[in-house]
Design a protein around this motif. Structure first.
Motif, PDB file in Angstrom:
ATOM      1  N   PHE A   1      23.565  76.099  42.568  1.00  0.00           N
ATOM      2  CA  PHE A   1      24.325  75.393  43.764  1.00  0.00           C
ATOM      3  C   PHE A   1      23.478  74.913  44.763  1.00  0.00           C
ATOM      4  CE2 PHE A   1      27.337  78.142  41.234  1.00  0.00           C
ATOM      5  CZ  PHE A   1      28.542  77.322  41.257  1.00  0.00           C
ATOM      6  N   LEU A   2      23.618  73.764  45.088  1.00  0.00           N
ATOM      7  CA  LEU A   2      22.865  73.052  46.216  1.00  0.00           C
ATOM      8  C   LEU A   2      23.630  72.462  46.924  1.00  0.00           C
ATOM      9  CD1 LEU A   2      19.766  72.578  47.000  1.00  0.00           C
ATOM     10  CD2 LEU A   2      19.867  70.359  45.393  1.00  0.00           C
ATOM     11  N   THR A   3      23.726  72.727  48.533  1.00  0.00           N
ATOM     12  CA  THR A   3      24.131  71.936  49.327  1.00  0.00           C
ATOM     13  C   THR A   3      23.283  71.114  50.183  1.00  0.00           C
ATOM     14  OG1 THR A   3      25.683  73.992  49.624  1.00  0.00           O
ATOM     15  CG2 THR A   3      25.908  72.133  51.366  1.00  0.00           C
ATOM     16  N   ILE A   4      23.959  69.807  50.315  1.00  0.00           N
ATOM     17  CA  ILE A   4      22.982  68.964  50.963  1.00  0.00           C
ATOM     18  C   ILE A   4      23.875  68.534  52.202  1.00  0.00           C
ATOM     19  CG2 ILE A   4      22.254  66.402  51.024  1.00  0.00           C
ATOM     20  CD1 ILE A   4      20.894  68.118  48.562  1.00  0.00           C
ATOM     21  N   GLU A   5      23.060  68.899  53.361  1.00  0.00           N
ATOM     22  CA  GLU A   5      23.930  68.831  54.623  1.00  0.00           C
ATOM     23  C   GLU A   5      23.227  67.579  55.482  1.00  0.00           C
ATOM     24  OE1 GLU A   5      26.135  70.576  56.113  1.00  0.00           O
ATOM     25  OE2 GLU A   5      25.950  72.582  55.262  1.00  0.00           O
ATOM     26  N   PRO A   6      23.930  66.991  56.281  1.00  0.00           N
ATOM     27  CA  PRO A   6      23.396  65.728  56.808  1.00  0.00           C
ATOM     28  C   PRO A   6      22.493  66.181  58.137  1.00  0.00           C
ATOM     29  CG  PRO A   6      25.773  66.257  57.737  1.00  0.00           C
ATOM     30  CD  PRO A   6      25.262  67.144  56.749  1.00  0.00           C
ATOM     31  N   VAL A   7      21.484  66.668  57.917  1.00  0.00           N
ATOM     32  CA  VAL A   7      20.486  67.159  58.972  1.00  0.00           C
ATOM     33  C   VAL A   7      18.975  66.965  58.332  1.00  0.00           C
ATOM     34  CG1 VAL A   7      20.777  69.404  58.742  1.00  0.00           C
ATOM     35  CG2 VAL A   7      20.028  68.596  60.890  1.00  0.00           C
TER      36      VAL A   7
ATOM     37  N   ASN B   1      14.275  71.856  33.255  1.00  0.00           N
ATOM     38  CA  ASN B   1      15.472  70.903  33.439  1.00  0.00           C
ATOM     39  C   ASN B   1      16.772  71.515  33.666  1.00  0.00           C
ATOM     40  OD1 ASN B   1      13.636  68.599  32.694  1.00  0.00           O
ATOM     41  ND2 ASN B   1      13.762  69.723  30.519  1.00  0.00           N
ATOM     42  N   PHE B   2      17.549  70.637  34.722  1.00  0.00           N
ATOM     43  CA  PHE B   2      18.830  71.029  35.004  1.00  0.00           C
ATOM     44  C   PHE B   2      19.696  69.890  34.545  1.00  0.00           C
ATOM     45  CE2 PHE B   2      16.585  74.457  36.621  1.00  0.00           C
ATOM     46  CZ  PHE B   2      17.451  75.586  36.493  1.00  0.00           C
ATOM     47  N   LYS B   3      20.948  70.060  34.525  1.00  0.00           N
ATOM     48  CA  LYS B   3      21.808  69.054  34.446  1.00  0.00           C
ATOM     49  C   LYS B   3      23.092  68.901  35.517  1.00  0.00           C
ATOM     50  CE  LYS B   3      25.115  66.488  31.257  1.00  0.00           C
ATOM     51  NZ  LYS B   3      25.602  66.539  29.798  1.00  0.00           N
ATOM     52  N   LEU B   4      23.348  68.108  36.154  1.00  0.00           N
ATOM     53  CA  LEU B   4      24.649  68.070  37.048  1.00  0.00           C
ATOM     54  C   LEU B   4      25.779  68.282  36.299  1.00  0.00           C
ATOM     55  CD1 LEU B   4      25.298  67.677  40.092  1.00  0.00           C
ATOM     56  CD2 LEU B   4      25.739  65.214  39.438  1.00  0.00           C
TER      57      LEU B   4
ATOM     58  N   SER C   1      32.852  68.631  53.018  1.00  0.00           N
ATOM     59  CA  SER C   1      33.165  67.832  54.388  1.00  0.00           C
ATOM     60  C   SER C   1      32.971  66.555  54.320  1.00  0.00           C
ATOM     61  CB  SER C   1      32.656  68.628  55.540  1.00  0.00           C
ATOM     62  OG  SER C   1      31.329  68.423  55.683  1.00  0.00           O
ATOM     63  N   GLU C   2      33.438  65.859  55.315  1.00  0.00           N
ATOM     64  CA  GLU C   2      32.987  64.495  55.274  1.00  0.00           C
ATOM     65  C   GLU C   2      31.599  64.240  55.083  1.00  0.00           C
ATOM     66  OE1 GLU C   2      33.927  60.671  55.631  1.00  0.00           O
ATOM     67  OE2 GLU C   2      35.702  62.187  55.559  1.00  0.00           O
ATOM     68  N   ASP C   3      30.737  65.178  55.518  1.00  0.00           N
ATOM     69  CA  ASP C   3      29.308  64.751  55.487  1.00  0.00           C
ATOM     70  C   ASP C   3      28.628  65.800  54.672  1.00  0.00           C
ATOM     71  OD1 ASP C   3      29.427  62.672  57.414  1.00  0.00           O
ATOM     72  OD2 ASP C   3      29.429  64.027  58.890  1.00  0.00           O
ATOM     73  N   THR C   4      29.378  66.712  53.894  1.00  0.00           N
ATOM     74  CA  THR C   4      28.460  67.785  53.194  1.00  0.00           C
ATOM     75  C   THR C   4      28.924  67.786  51.686  1.00  0.00           C
ATOM     76  OG1 THR C   4      28.315  69.261  55.276  1.00  0.00           O
ATOM     77  CG2 THR C   4      27.949  70.352  53.056  1.00  0.00           C
ATOM     78  N   ILE C   5      27.869  67.737  50.607  1.00  0.00           N
ATOM     79  CA  ILE C   5      27.975  67.607  49.240  1.00  0.00           C
ATOM     80  C   ILE C   5      27.598  68.694  48.886  1.00  0.00           C
ATOM     81  CG2 ILE C   5      27.611  66.478  47.438  1.00  0.00           C
ATOM     82  CD1 ILE C   5      27.165  63.873  48.981  1.00  0.00           C
ATOM     83  N   LEU C   6      28.397  69.445  48.009  1.00  0.00           N
ATOM     84  CA  LEU C   6      27.942  70.762  47.092  1.00  0.00           C
ATOM     85  C   LEU C   6      27.479  70.177  45.701  1.00  0.00           C
ATOM     86  CD1 LEU C   6      27.432  73.527  46.534  1.00  0.00           C
ATOM     87  CD2 LEU C   6      30.080  73.621  45.976  1.00  0.00           C
ATOM     88  N   LEU C   7      26.363  70.202  45.289  1.00  0.00           N
ATOM     89  CA  LEU C   7      25.872  70.039  43.754  1.00  0.00           C
ATOM     90  C   LEU C   7      25.815  71.167  42.839  1.00  0.00           C
ATOM     91  CD1 LEU C   7      23.040  67.617  44.883  1.00  0.00           C
ATOM     92  CD2 LEU C   7      25.326  66.896  44.241  1.00  0.00           C
ATOM     93  N   HIS C   8      26.428  71.309  41.697  1.00  0.00           N
ATOM     94  CA  HIS C   8      26.277  72.330  40.915  1.00  0.00           C
ATOM     95  C   HIS C   8      25.673  71.971  39.485  1.00  0.00           C
ATOM     96  CE1 HIS C   8      28.519  75.398  38.164  1.00  0.00           C
ATOM     97  NE2 HIS C   8      27.507  75.839  38.236  1.00  0.00           N
ATOM     98  N   TYR C   9      24.383  72.511  39.412  1.00  0.00           N
ATOM     99  CA  TYR C   9      23.573  72.123  38.246  1.00  0.00           C
ATOM    100  C   TYR C   9      23.753  73.287  37.306  1.00  0.00           C
ATOM    101  CZ  TYR C   9      21.466  68.225  40.815  1.00  0.00           C
ATOM    102  OH  TYR C   9      21.247  67.249  41.558  1.00  0.00           O
ATOM    103  N   LEU C  10      23.423  72.987  36.056  1.00  0.00           N
ATOM    104  CA  LEU C  10      23.388  74.050  34.909  1.00  0.00           C
ATOM    105  C   LEU C  10      21.976  73.817  34.304  1.00  0.00           C
ATOM    106  CD1 LEU C  10      26.757  73.913  33.010  1.00  0.00           C
ATOM    107  CD2 LEU C  10      26.152  75.269  34.833  1.00  0.00           C
ATOM    108  N   LYS C  11      21.259  74.640  33.848  1.00  0.00           N
ATOM    109  CA  LYS C  11      19.778  74.940  33.110  1.00  0.00           C
ATOM    110  C   LYS C  11      20.195  74.184  31.624  1.00  0.00           C
ATOM    111  CE  LYS C  11      15.640  76.566  32.394  1.00  0.00           C
ATOM    112  NZ  LYS C  11      15.116  75.379  31.629  1.00  0.00           N
TER     113      LYS C  11
END
Length: 166
Positions: A118-124, A141-144, A151-161
């Motif tokens: 789980f990877l969170t991208i913050e706007p900073v 290798n991981f797949k989304l 939130s309005e500016d924060t994205i959570l990405l979930h990758y599987l091996k």
């Protein structure tokens, strides 16, 4: 946004959002076990509540008094990752939340013991000295699997091996 997970000046200034903290709390509470390295534990300062905390260290004896203080919620071990996970599986646990730091993350990655990220991208953008992995010795290798806006500016990405393609 630049992939760093700690500020260079080692300050405690928070750069993660409340939504990311809430997601972290919920997922680790649901899993029930968090696994971390000694430096991460020392940075946090105490075990995370409502979760079993396991800390990997080369010197678990040094932390016996701290371990006793948090009976049944905090354990220090020098077991290698595969042995530790095997012991947890024998006790009925099917998953753990690996919460860092970068050396521990790399150790589990190189032993092919990470199934999802789980990877969170913050706007900073921060002046940081630490990335999610301290070293990478191969290609992994991981797949989304999923993504969502926390939130309005924060994205959570979930990758599987995925299986590595040669």
């Amino acid at each position: 946004m630049n992939g760093k997970i700690r500020m260079t000046d080692d300050s405690q200034r928070s750069w993660t959002s409340a939504e990311d903290k809430e997601h972290f709390y919920n997922i680790t509470k649901d899993i029930g076990i968090v696994l971390m390295g000694r430096k991460t534990f020392e940075e946090i300062g105490s075990p995370l509540k409502k979760r079993i905390n396991i800390v990997l260290t080369g010197n678990p004896e040094k932390y016996k008094e701290v371990e006793l203080k948090y009976d049944k919620y905090l354990y220090f071990t020098d077991n290698p990752p595969e042995i530790l996970l095997d012991k947890l599986e024998q006790k009925g646990y099917t998953e753990v939340a690996l919460i860092g730091g970068s050396t521990i993350n790399s150790l589990f990655l190189e032993k092919n013991l990470i199934d999802e990220i789980f990877l969170t991208i913050e706007p900073v953008i921060i002046q940081g000295d630490l990335s999610i992995f301290k070293y990478v010795n191969d290609k992994y290798n991981f797949k989304l699997n999923d993504f969502k806006k926390l939130s309005e500016d924060t994205i959570l990405l979930h990758y599987l091996k995925t299986e590595d393609k040669k």
